[in-house]
Scaffold this motif. Sequence first.
Motif, PDB file in Angstrom:
ATOM      1  N   LYS A  68       0.817  -1.212   0.000  1.00 48.45           N
ATOM      2  CA  LYS A  68       0.000   0.000   0.000  1.00 48.45           C
ATOM      3  C   LYS A  68       0.852   1.263   0.000  1.00 48.45           C
ATOM      4  N   ASP A  69       2.165   1.130   0.224  1.00 46.97           N
ATOM      5  CA  ASP A  69       3.065   2.280   0.141  1.00 46.97           C
ATOM      6  C   ASP A  69       3.500   2.557  -1.288  1.00 46.97           C
ATOM      7  N   THR A  70       3.134   1.697  -2.224  1.00 47.77           N
ATOM      8  CA  THR A  70       3.483   1.896  -3.620  1.00 47.77           C
ATOM      9  C   THR A  70       2.864   3.184  -4.132  1.00 47.77           C
ATOM     10  N   ALA A  71       3.708   4.064  -4.664  1.00 47.01           N
ATOM     11  CA  ALA A  71       3.235   5.363  -5.132  1.00 47.01           C
ATOM     12  C   ALA A  71       4.401   6.127  -5.739  1.00 47.01           C
ATOM     13  N   ILE A  72       4.071   7.225  -6.388  1.00 46.56           N
ATOM     14  CA  ILE A  72       5.087   8.200  -6.761  1.00 46.56           C
ATOM     15  C   ILE A  72       5.211   9.160  -5.587  1.00 46.56           C
ATOM     16  N   TRP A 126       7.265  22.265  -6.214  1.00 47.69           N
ATOM     17  CA  TRP A 126       7.314  20.807  -6.251  1.00 47.69           C
ATOM     18  C   TRP A 126       8.428  20.305  -7.138  1.00 47.69           C
ATOM     19  N   GLY A 127       8.985  19.185  -6.762  1.00 48.39           N
ATOM     20  CA  GLY A 127       9.925  18.507  -7.628  1.00 48.39           C
ATOM     21  C   GLY A 127       9.235  17.374  -8.373  1.00 48.39           C
ATOM     22  N   LYS A 128       9.947  16.808  -9.325  1.00 52.09           N
ATOM     23  CA  LYS A 128       9.430  15.623  -9.992  1.00 52.09           C
ATOM     24  C   LYS A 128       9.484  14.459  -9.013  1.00 52.09           C
ATOM     25  N   GLY A 129       8.568  13.556  -9.162  1.00 51.97           N
ATOM     26  CA  GLY A 129       8.465  12.462  -8.217  1.00 51.97           C
ATOM     27  C   GLY A 129       9.453  11.344  -8.478  1.00 51.97           C
TER      28      GLY A 129
END
Length: 129
Positions: free
Chosen positions: A89-93, A119-122
């Motif tokens: 569930k921690d999978t994300a950008i 913001w920076g790129k993820g």
Amino acid sequence: EVQLQASGGGLVQTGGSLTLSCAASGFTFDDFAFGWYRQAPGKEREPVSCIVPSFGTTWYQDVVKGRFTITSDSAKNTIYLQMRDLEPKDTAIYFCAAGRPIYRGSNRCYSELYDYSDWGKGTLVTVSS
């Protein structure tokens, strides 16, 4: 010009660890707060953690408390997010953001007190089961 560069993402198995970095430039590091956000597939972006480096104060989303640690290194103008016991569930950008103070001297990194407009790129974190 505010620039933020996130790095450190990757593929890890459940229970594994990763450390994300966010290198900042173009502004006075200690005047800002910093936040880590994430956006999972099909979901809205959500805040994960934030820090005010000049005070050392931090905040964590409940689901990451005890597993994630946010730190800062003013000498390197870098923010870190140490993540352990990772779950699918921690999978994300994961994105880092710099918060300009709305009220100077605020020692809490809440979005009501800092304007997280830069913001920076993820960097992608994938946790396999």
